[in-house]
Motif scaffolding. Structure first.
Motif, PDB file in Angstrom:
ATOM      1  N   ARG A 113      52.529  93.082  67.367  1.00 34.13           N
ATOM      2  CA  ARG A 113      53.109  93.755  68.476  1.00 34.13           C
ATOM      3  C   ARG A 113      54.802  93.854  68.032  1.00 34.13           C
ATOM      4  NH1 ARG A 113      51.295  91.942  73.836  1.00 34.13           N
ATOM      5  NH2 ARG A 113      53.079  93.378  74.594  1.00 34.13           N
ATOM      6  N   ASP A 114      55.474  94.526  68.579  1.00 30.33           N
ATOM      7  CA  ASP A 114      56.887  94.589  68.525  1.00 30.33           C
ATOM      8  C   ASP A 114      57.496  93.078  69.015  1.00 30.33           C
ATOM      9  OD1 ASP A 114      56.678  97.068  67.609  1.00 30.33           O
ATOM     10  OD2 ASP A 114      58.200  97.979  69.136  1.00 30.33           O
ATOM     11  N   ASN A 115      58.433  92.602  68.199  1.00 29.49           N
ATOM     12  CA  ASN A 115      58.737  91.439  68.787  1.00 29.49           C
ATOM     13  C   ASN A 115      57.852  89.921  68.780  1.00 29.49           C
ATOM     14  OD1 ASN A 115      61.259  92.731  69.041  1.00 29.49           O
ATOM     15  ND2 ASN A 115      60.630  93.665  71.158  1.00 29.49           N
ATOM     16  N   GLN A 116      56.799  90.129  68.172  1.00 31.48           N
ATOM     17  CA  GLN A 116      55.937  89.077  68.116  1.00 31.48           C
ATOM     18  C   GLN A 116      56.340  88.041  66.977  1.00 31.48           C
ATOM     19  OE1 GLN A 116      51.814  90.210  67.958  1.00 31.48           O
ATOM     20  NE2 GLN A 116      50.934  88.204  67.293  1.00 31.48           N
ATOM     21  N   ALA A 117      56.257  86.783  67.411  1.00 35.06           N
ATOM     22  CA  ALA A 117      56.390  85.764  66.556  1.00 35.06           C
ATOM     23  C   ALA A 117      55.589  85.864  65.313  1.00 35.06           C
ATOM     24  CB  ALA A 117      56.338  84.485  67.274  1.00 35.06           C
ATOM     25  N   LEU A 118      56.246  85.501  63.959  1.00 33.08           N
ATOM     26  CA  LEU A 118      55.328  85.465  62.791  1.00 33.08           C
ATOM     27  C   LEU A 118      54.694  84.142  62.801  1.00 33.08           C
ATOM     28  CD1 LEU A 118      58.144  87.063  60.320  1.00 33.08           C
ATOM     29  CD2 LEU A 118      56.131  88.255  61.737  1.00 33.08           C
ATOM     30  N   ALA A 119      53.638  84.152  61.795  1.00 29.63           N
ATOM     31  CA  ALA A 119      52.883  82.904  61.789  1.00 29.63           C
ATOM     32  C   ALA A 119      53.859  81.691  61.196  1.00 29.63           C
ATOM     33  CB  ALA A 119      51.881  83.188  60.596  1.00 29.63           C
ATOM     34  N   ARG A 172      70.558  86.897  65.192  1.00 29.67           N
ATOM     35  CA  ARG A 172      69.832  87.629  66.551  1.00 29.67           C
ATOM     36  C   ARG A 172      69.345  86.591  67.150  1.00 29.67           C
ATOM     37  NH1 ARG A 172      68.132  92.684  66.434  1.00 29.67           N
ATOM     38  NH2 ARG A 172      67.401  92.242  63.988  1.00 29.67           N
ATOM     39  N   TYR A 173      69.940  86.474  68.723  1.00 30.54           N
ATOM     40  CA  TYR A 173      69.289  85.369  69.481  1.00 30.54           C
ATOM     41  C   TYR A 173      68.680  86.123  70.789  1.00 30.54           C
ATOM     42  CZ  TYR A 173      72.342  81.868  67.572  1.00 30.54           C
ATOM     43  OH  TYR A 173      72.932  80.678  66.484  1.00 30.54           O
ATOM     44  N   TRP A 174      67.590  85.629  71.227  1.00 33.11           N
ATOM     45  CA  TRP A 174      67.096  86.215  72.516  1.00 33.11           C
ATOM     46  C   TRP A 174      67.118  84.968  73.414  1.00 33.11           C
ATOM     47  CZ3 TRP A 174      61.999  88.018  69.745  1.00 33.11           C
ATOM     48  CH2 TRP A 174      62.377  89.193  69.150  1.00 33.11           C
ATOM     49  N   LEU A 175      67.220  85.313  74.832  1.00 30.86           N
ATOM     50  CA  LEU A 175      67.059  84.462  75.738  1.00 30.86           C
ATOM     51  C   LEU A 175      65.667  83.935  76.298  1.00 30.86           C
ATOM     52  CD1 LEU A 175      69.682  85.940  78.199  1.00 30.86           C
ATOM     53  CD2 LEU A 175      70.128  84.587  76.404  1.00 30.86           C
ATOM     54  N   ALA A 176      65.321  82.724  75.906  1.00 32.77           N
ATOM     55  CA  ALA A 176      63.933  82.065  76.079  1.00 32.77           C
ATOM     56  C   ALA A 176      63.380  82.454  77.086  1.00 32.77           C
ATOM     57  CB  ALA A 176      63.919  80.810  75.632  1.00 32.77           C
ATOM     58  N   SER A 177      64.291  82.423  78.314  1.00 35.19           N
ATOM     59  CA  SER A 177      63.660  82.464  79.697  1.00 35.19           C
ATOM     60  C   SER A 177      63.086  83.865  80.047  1.00 35.19           C
ATOM     61  CB  SER A 177      64.642  82.162  80.797  1.00 35.19           C
ATOM     62  OG  SER A 177      65.860  83.126  80.593  1.00 35.19           O
ATOM     63  N   GLY A 178      63.544  84.903  79.141  1.00 34.59           N
ATOM     64  CA  GLY A 178      63.062  86.482  79.512  1.00 34.59           C
ATOM     65  C   GLY A 178      62.130  86.763  78.408  1.00 34.59           C
ATOM     66  N   TYR A 179      61.749  85.989  77.656  1.00 33.69           N
ATOM     67  CA  TYR A 179      61.044  86.463  76.075  1.00 33.69           C
ATOM     68  C   TYR A 179      59.699  86.948  76.585  1.00 33.69           C
ATOM     69  CZ  TYR A 179      58.130  86.688  71.868  1.00 33.69           C
ATOM     70  OH  TYR A 179      57.374  87.162  71.060  1.00 33.69           O
ATOM     71  N   ALA A 229      59.181  90.157  78.764  1.00 35.82           N
ATOM     72  CA  ALA A 229      59.461  91.242  77.832  1.00 35.82           C
ATOM     73  C   ALA A 229      58.413  91.596  76.805  1.00 35.82           C
ATOM     74  CB  ALA A 229      60.870  91.102  77.248  1.00 35.82           C
ATOM     75  N   PHE A 230      57.881  90.417  76.317  1.00 40.27           N
ATOM     76  CA  PHE A 230      57.000  90.937  75.139  1.00 40.27           C
ATOM     77  C   PHE A 230      55.499  91.295  75.899  1.00 40.27           C
ATOM     78  CE2 PHE A 230      53.403  89.149  72.635  1.00 40.27           C
ATOM     79  CZ  PHE A 230      53.553  89.905  71.439  1.00 40.27           C
ATOM     80  N   ARG A 231      55.367  91.026  77.141  1.00 38.54           N
ATOM     81  CA  ARG A 231      53.935  91.413  77.778  1.00 38.54           C
ATOM     82  C   ARG A 231      54.234  92.957  78.271  1.00 38.54           C
ATOM     83  NH1 ARG A 231      54.198  86.233  80.402  1.00 38.54           N
ATOM     84  NH2 ARG A 231      55.059  87.339  82.219  1.00 38.54           N
ATOM     85  N   ALA A 232      55.652  93.368  78.719  1.00 38.74           N
ATOM     86  CA  ALA A 232      55.850  94.619  78.925  1.00 38.74           C
ATOM     87  C   ALA A 232      56.206  95.583  77.679  1.00 38.74           C
ATOM     88  CB  ALA A 232      56.989  94.574  79.826  1.00 38.74           C
ATOM     89  N   GLY A 233      56.326  94.901  76.703  1.00 43.35           N
ATOM     90  CA  GLY A 233      56.641  95.859  75.445  1.00 43.35           C
ATOM     91  C   GLY A 233      57.937  96.243  75.394  1.00 43.35           C
ATOM     92  N   THR A 234      59.002  95.403  75.901  1.00 41.72           N
ATOM     93  CA  THR A 234      60.388  95.812  76.096  1.00 41.72           C
ATOM     94  C   THR A 234      61.030  94.725  75.077  1.00 41.72           C
ATOM     95  OG1 THR A 234      60.715  94.571  78.104  1.00 41.72           O
ATOM     96  CG2 THR A 234      60.108  96.985  78.153  1.00 41.72           C
ATOM     97  N   ARG A 235      62.279  95.091  74.694  1.00 41.49           N
ATOM     98  CA  ARG A 235      63.078  94.223  73.966  1.00 41.49           C
ATOM     99  C   ARG A 235      63.549  93.203  74.722  1.00 41.49           C
ATOM    100  NH1 ARG A 235      67.872  97.030  70.775  1.00 41.49           N
ATOM    101  NH2 ARG A 235      66.117  98.151  69.980  1.00 41.49           N
ATOM    102  N   PRO A 236      63.315  91.908  74.477  1.00 40.58           N
ATOM    103  CA  PRO A 236      63.716  90.690  75.069  1.00 40.58           C
ATOM    104  C   PRO A 236      65.203  90.904  75.289  1.00 40.58           C
ATOM    105  CG  PRO A 236      62.510  90.112  73.182  1.00 40.58           C
ATOM    106  CD  PRO A 236      62.584  91.565  73.035  1.00 40.58           C
ATOM    107  N   PRO A 237      65.743  89.883  76.520  1.00 36.91           N
ATOM    108  CA  PRO A 237      67.110  90.010  76.695  1.00 36.91           C
ATOM    109  C   PRO A 237      67.849  89.203  75.511  1.00 36.91           C
ATOM    110  CG  PRO A 237      65.818  88.311  78.052  1.00 36.91           C
ATOM    111  CD  PRO A 237      64.733  89.320  77.357  1.00 36.91           C
ATOM    112  N   SER A 238      69.115  89.552  75.383  1.00 43.12           N
ATOM    113  CA  SER A 238      69.942  88.991  74.110  1.00 43.12           C
ATOM    114  C   SER A 238      71.404  89.037  74.531  1.00 43.12           C
ATOM    115  CB  SER A 238      69.510  89.573  72.957  1.00 43.12           C
ATOM    116  OG  SER A 238      69.949  91.176  73.106  1.00 43.12           O
ATOM    117  N   PHE A 239      72.217  88.617  73.483  1.00 40.45           N
ATOM    118  CA  PHE A 239      73.566  88.896  73.698  1.00 40.45           C
ATOM    119  C   PHE A 239      74.004  90.139  73.248  1.00 40.45           C
ATOM    120  CE2 PHE A 239      73.320  84.161  72.600  1.00 40.45           C
ATOM    121  CZ  PHE A 239      73.586  83.761  74.012  1.00 40.45           C
TER     122      PHE A 239
END
Length: 317
Positions: free
Chosen positions: A133-139, A227-234, A237-247
């Protein structure tokens, strides 16, 4: 704030100038180079504005990371004669840009998310599984190298085999830069996690000294190269299928693109509130990444006067 910007660092007293989009550089004797980070911001193949403190933020943020990764990869830095300036070893940049990705993310044509959405599963010499899925962590993080475009060219995707077969890098050079890049990325992710951040992906540039020694160059783990994301919102956002919050460092780019075709039309005047907002993004990023308070250097009549004074020792007679 606008009066404290460094729109350029054109200093006739310094030798052998080279003026880039955002840096003004001078080659000195003994294979050294002054790299001065201006406050210019570039997009759409042109300069859009000057952003207060941008050059100082990026120079000091790169300094933070160079200091914290020197045990992994030796770098080009010799000293910092000014908050906007690096005195570095002069290197020949390798013709391959090393991009390390830890997530299925990105928006450009060379990003793995863009290609994955098109149905590709084999890219950059890697095979990605279906069902991601979009923005999923790779293995595990992967290296997605591209050709290093010069003179306005476009980066092109490469594989390790292509890099070696075409002679862009030797096998030994590729093994060294790929090993160091993965180690740098692991260090970056580990340190970012302690600050409540996710280091999603980044690019590294390496260069060689005259004797062939490979050094990490340019910048490292800044918002302009990573690219940095804010861990608290990841997770949400991933569950909702939206882009995680970032700078959101593309504040001005987005504002311009919403009002014209920046490659064809005249760029509208950018309001000060957009410039101020972008400056705050860079400062907030510095403080979030390093855990340190940003202290702008306000000495000198102007930033250029301060830079000139600090670099006077390098003036030619």
């Amino acid at each position: 704030m606008i009066q404290r910007t460094l729109p350029h660092a054109r200093i006739p007293d310094l030798p052998n100038p080279y003026f880039g989009k955002v840096r003004d550089c001078y080659d000195l004797e003994n294979n050294t180079r002054l790299l001065i980070s201006s406050d210019r911001i570039s997009a759409f193949d042109q300069i859009l504005a000057v952003i207060p403190w941008k050059g100082q933020v990026l120079t000091q943020l790169a300094r933070y990371w160079f200091d914290h990764t020197a045990d992994i990869a030796p770098n080009h830095v010799i000293s910092y004669p000014d908050p906007n300036v690096v005195l570095g070893k002069r290197v020949t940049i390798l013709p391959v840009e090393i991009v390390v990705r830890g997530y299925l993310a990105g928006t450009t044509s060379t990003s793995i998310l863009t290609q994955y959405r098109k149905g590709l599963r084999q890219m950059y010499g890697h095979t990605l599984p279906g069902g991601l899925r979009d923005n999923q962590a790779l293995a595990q993080p992967i290296i997605t190298p591209t050709s290093k475009a010069f003179d306005g060219g476009h980066d092109e995707p490469l594989t390790a085999e292509e890099i070696i077969r075409t002679g862009l890098l030797t096998r030994q050079q590729w093994d060294e830069v790929s090993e160091k890049s993965l180690a740098l990325f692991a260090r970056g992710q580990q340190m970012a996690a302690k600050r409540g951040l996710i280091l999603v992906d980044t690019k590294y540039e390496f260069g060689t000294e005259a004797d062939g020694t490979i050094l990490l160059a340019d910048e490292i783990h800044t918002p302009d190269s990573s690219r940095y994301w804010l861990a608290s919102g990841y997770d949400a956002a991933f569950r909702a299928g939206t882009r995680p919050p970032s700078f959101d460092k593309d504040v001005i780019r987005s504002w311009v693109a919403a009002r014209c075709d920046p490659y064809k039309d005249q760029i509208p005047e950018i309001p000060f509130e957009m410039i101020e907002k972008t400056s705050k993004v860079y400062i907030d990023a510095f403080e979030a990444i390093t855990g340190q308070k940003f202290h702008p250097d306000t000495s000198g009549d102007t930033p250029l006067a301060r830079v000139r004074a600090n670099l006077s020792r390098y003036f030619t007679a």
